[in-house]
Design an enzyme around this catalytic site. Structure first.
Site, PDB file in Angstrom:
ATOM      1  N   TYR A   6      -2.625   0.365  10.555  1.00 39.58           N
ATOM      2  CA  TYR A   6      -2.522  -0.065   9.166  1.00 39.58           C
ATOM      3  C   TYR A   6      -1.154   0.281   8.586  1.00 39.58           C
ATOM      4  O   TYR A   6      -0.478  -0.575   8.007  1.00 39.58           O
ATOM      5  CB  TYR A   6      -3.635   0.603   8.358  1.00 39.58           C
TER       6      TYR A   6
ATOM      7  N   SER B 219       0.880  -1.170   0.000  1.00 40.66           N
ATOM      8  CA  SER B 219       0.000   0.000   0.000  1.00 40.66           C
ATOM      9  C   SER B 219       0.909   1.208   0.000  1.00 40.66           C
ATOM     10  O   SER B 219       2.047   1.146   0.483  1.00 40.66           O
ATOM     11  CB  SER B 219      -0.889   0.023   1.248  1.00 40.66           C
TER      12      SER B 219
END
Length: 340
Positions: free
Chosen positions: A185, A172
């Site tokens: 995250y 990501s």
């Protein structure tokens, strides 16, 4: 003046040579997709399903995994219709190493080998740092880090024995830039980015190439699956809009095509989306200013941290409560009632 000119010419020559070497390596390492055995985790929806679908359309034989058995079987039917000659669906929680070993064993028993592993399974937790507990960090790490390491460790022995393999980790942009309100995250994705980079250098000698994929936001309806803490409705609203607005978020089809181009050429990494590329470039060139900018964004543009002790709520439970003035910004295809 002559020295500057010589330095400029030397720099241009070095850059040209670098591009030439890179082009040669990509050409030499390129593999074709037809007939390959491809294992995709998190394949029942979103980017994982699109990655698997493009592999099916390319003639690959598939092993797909996800937690929900019913959704996974529906995905398998779609992939068979898309042209894959064989699809093996194995319900799997990738955070559980025993389930992952069973997944890989079934794949090897059925097909004899795994050519390409695509680690796509992941989870998102949105909310201010004050709302997060150590259990929140453990849960996110269990899927986003360990859930990618377990499949890697399971497939490596057979890949090493064959002296061939491709491994793709869907990381990501959050693995390169610490996005506000997504601390657990981004911590998990930074760990995954380090794992991907480190493994790449050590696996090349066995002709196993690791590719790390860094997408920005992708229009897959993933915001409805994210877990939200703090002032859940306010946090969900900003996150949902960033996840679906055309021009800001990439399409799943485009992201999957970029992933396959990088994987089949054996590239070390690829960043998906203009916004992700811009954020990474700015963070690399001006890390101090990027940190200051993100701090301003968190302080003045994000919701005020409240309801810090409330348990996490899934985005799908909040989707119908976005203010109408903002809801109109979300394309119909990305709304929960019509999202694929």
């Amino acid at each position: 003046m002559r020295i500057r000119t010589k330095l400029l010419l030397a720099g241009l020559g070095l850059a040209g040579a670098s591009v030439g070497v890179r082009t040669f390596l990509r050409h030499r390492r390129k593999i074709a997709l037809p007939g390959r055995i491809v294992l995709v985790t998190g394949a029942s929806s979103g980017l994982g399903l699109m990655v698997a679908r493009q592999a099916a359309e390319g003639g690959a034989r598939l092993v797909i995994a996800a937690r929900d058995a019913e959704e996974l079987e529906l995905a398998a039917e779609l992939l068979r219709d898309a042209g894959s000659p064989e699809v093996l669906a194995v319900p799997t929680d990738v955070s559980d190493p025993e389930q992952v070993r069973r997944l890989v064993d079934r794949a090897l028993t059925r097909f004899g080998q795994i050519d390409i592993l695509v680690n796509n399974a992941g989870t998102m937790l949105v909310g201010p740092a004050e709302s997060l507990t150590t259990d929140d960090f453990r849960a996110v790490m269990a899927t986003n880090f360990w859930g990618q390491l377990h499949p890697i460790l399971a497939v490596l022995p057979s890949m090493r024995a064959r002296k061939f393999g491709r491994i793709v980790n869907v990381v990501s942009v959050g693995g390169k830039v610490a996005v506000p309100r997504m601390l657990a995250y981004t911590a998990s994705k930074f760990a995954l980015a380090g794992l991907s980079q480190g493994l790449r250098t050590e696996l090349v000698r066995d002709n196993i190439l690791m590719t790390a994929v860094y997408p920005g936001t992708i229009r897959t309806g993933g915001h409805t699956h994210a877990w939200i803490k703090g002032d859940a409705q306010a946090e969900y609203t900003w996150f949902a809009l960033s996840d679906v607005i055309p021009g800001l978020a990439s399409s799943a089809e485009g992201a999957a095509r970029t992933l396959w181009d990088a994987a089949l050429h054996g590239d070390p990494e690829v960043i998906v989306g203009w916004n992700a590329k811009l954020a990474v470039m700015a963070n690399n060139l001006f890390p101090e200013w990027m940190a200051e900018t993100l701090a301003v964004v968190d302080r003045y543009l994000m919701p005020t941290p409240t309801d810090l002790q409330k348990p996490a709520v899934q985005g799908g439970d909040l989707a119908g409560k976005i203010p109408e003035s903002l809801s109109r910004m979300i394309p119909a295809s990305a709304r929960p009632e019509t999202a694929g």
